[in-house]
Design an enzyme around this catalytic site. Structure first.
Site, short mmCIF file in Angstrom:
data_model
loop_
_atom_site.label_atom_id
_atom_site.label_comp_id
_atom_site.label_asym_id
_atom_site.label_seq_id
_atom_site.Cartn_x
_atom_site.Cartn_y
_atom_site.Cartn_z
CG ASP A 142 -10.86 8.90 2.41
OD1 ASP A 142 -10.94 7.74 2.87
OD2 ASP A 142 -10.20 9.17 1.38
CB CYS A 184 4.68 -6.09 4.66
SG CYS A 184 5.87 -5.21 3.63
#
Length: 501
Positions: free
Chosen positions: A381, A18
């Site tokens: 990655d 969040c």
């Protein structure tokens, strides 16, 4: 090599990442709140723009709470991206606020059935009203909730934000100030949390004693701001002042920024390493470390640990690109833009249905045949979670004509659940869990696979002066964790209510 390996279907998803933001006008000492509603910045509009900058941290829901000049707290929140939840007419209704807080959220499956889980939360109580939002996860939330329910508390959501709000309200009834209530509440809260909250006069930020999730403070015009990442402050043309220290409660009251340390158990500073590797935007600075610099150095580390013959280094957008550039600089192998990203699609790793993830990956990335055809590719990655996404990217490059694909990962194998904000429902769904590096390589159909060793993280931490949590890689948790997800952890005992005699 088995190029027909069957990837395990996984109904679960990562969640709870969040972003939080708060802003308040820096009133001069003695100036009453709301005395100058025509000040230069609009907190609601600034919060809207800041949530745009933090959108990468949460794409399931968002919300903004505002404080009007007469001290009334208002709230709008809902499922969707920032521009989907807030139309121009909504911002017009919020105009003139003296303060605002905002939140973007990734959610678990319960979010689909309970839209109230979106944040912020606004609570009205005997001492006034507060609005609160947070990022993280409490490991003792079950124990806290059970204790509160035994005392008559009623919950309308299934997230920790409501538990934290109830706890702070309870302590506010015992204390003289809201900041004292927050400091008291932090003695019961065990886990990761970065909190931004406000009442009619103050804006408050609090960070857990381990500093697992990021939080910083800055200045935008005549306003103080708190944010999960500095990129949101910069997007508003503001200036980063500093990071909120682990265990600190920072308060903006009447134009002054004040700081209070919480009197909680001795804690080890442990920023989530996954924040630096993947979650954070690469133009942010977290705990003094520029995220882009960390990722570039991670790429350089990979190149030093093992030599691989190749023609081109390609990074997976976005968090793998800077690391790929670092790998290219260190190895001497040219860097090329072999993958093009469609920036108008959500991240795929949080989608719960396998068919949704497959469709998303097809339109999210495109391999550039003119760049990769006939070449041996180093593919860089940040991590491998399930393995499905990486397998399909490897296949994209092969379909575009790459002769070899060698995968380099800037994180160690992701083999343990995180209980501090990036929850994994079951470890067996992780690609590296119970598999060797060679077996994961076969799973993703690559020609070779190299993870960052744990020693590489230690090198990064020393070079950049970082203290971090690597529990999802090493299993070394900075706080005790429950053996079962449903198991209440820690007993909770509140001081008895004082009664008049």
């Amino acid at each position: 090599m088995n190029h027909n390996a069957i990837l395990p279907e996984n109904p679960d998803k990562l969640h709870e990442e969040c972003g939080v933001f708060g802003i308040i006008k820096a009133l001069a000492p003695g100036e009453p709140a709301g005395s100058d509603p025509s000040f230069s910045r609009d907190p609601a509009f600034d919060t809207y723009n800041a949530l745009y900058a933090l959108q990468h941290r949460g794409q399931e829901s968002c919300g903004i709470a505002t404080c009007s000049p007469n001290g009334i707290l208002s709230l709008r929140k809902g499922k969707g991206l920032v521009p989907e939840v807030f139309a121009s007419r909504d911002l017009q209704k919020m105009a003139g606020a003296t303060a605002a807080i905002g939140h973007v959220r990734h959610a678990n499956d319960l979010m689909d059935a309970n839209p109230n889980n979106a944040q912020p939360i606004v609570a009205h109580h005997a001492s006034g009203s507060i609005a609160l939002c947070y990022n993280g996860k409490l490991v003792n939330s079950a124990a806290l909730k059970t204790e509160m329910e035994s005392r008559g508390a009623i919950f309308q959501t299934t997230n920790d934000a409501e538990i934290i709000t109830n706890l702070i309200v309870r302590e506010h009834l015992r204390t003289n100030t809201l900041e004292d209530a927050v400091l008291n509440a932090m003695e019961y809260m065990i886990g990761a949390f970065s909190i931004v909250m406000m009442d009619r006069e103050k804006l408050i930020a609090a960070r857990d004693p381990n500093g697992i999730r990021p939080l910083c403070v800055g200045k935008v015009g005549d306003c103080y701001v708190f944010s999960s990442e500095s990129c949101a402050i910069q997007s508003l043309g503001g200036t980063l002042i500093r990071d909120i220290a682990p265990g600190e409660v920072a308060v903006v009251d009447r134009g002054e920024l004040k700081s209070y340390p919480c009197a909680v158990r001795h804690a080890k500073s442990a920023l989530c390493m996954f924040e630096l590797i993947y979650f954070a935007r690469q133009d942010s600075v977290i705990d003094g470390a520029p995220v882009g610099v960390v990722r570039e150095e991670a790429g350089r580390c990979l190149a030093r640990f093992a030599k691989t013959e190749a023609d081109l280094v390609v990074g997976v957008p976005d968090s793998g690109v800077v690391a790929a550039m670092g790998y290219a600089k260190e190895s001497g192998i040219p860097y090329g833009m072999g993958l093009m990203k469609n920036r108008y699609i959500q991240r795929t790793f949080i989608q719960s249905r396998k068919i949704q993830r497959k469709k998303s990956i097809r339109i999210k990335l495109n391999a550039m045949s003119a760049v990769v055809k006939g070449k041996r590719i180093i593919l860089v990655d940040d991590s491998i979670v399930r393995g499905g996404t990486m397998a399909r990217i490897v296949q994209l490059l092969r379909d575009a004509g790459a002769t070899e694909v060698h995968v380099k990962i800037t994180a160690p194998p992701f083999v343990h659940a995180c209980y501090y904000g990036t929850a994994i429902p079951n470890e067996r769904h992780l690609a590296a869990y119970g598999r060797t590096e060679e077996e994961v390589c076969q799973l993703i159909c690559a020609d070779s696979l190299q993870y960052m060793p744990l020693g590489g993280l230690e090198h990064l931490s020393k070079k950049l002066n970082l203290r971090y949590c690597d529990a999802c890689f090493s299993g070394n948790y900075v706080l005790p964790i429950p053996k079962l997800r449903s198991e209440p952890l820690y007993s909770v005992t509140y001081p008895e209510e004082e009664t008049e005699t």
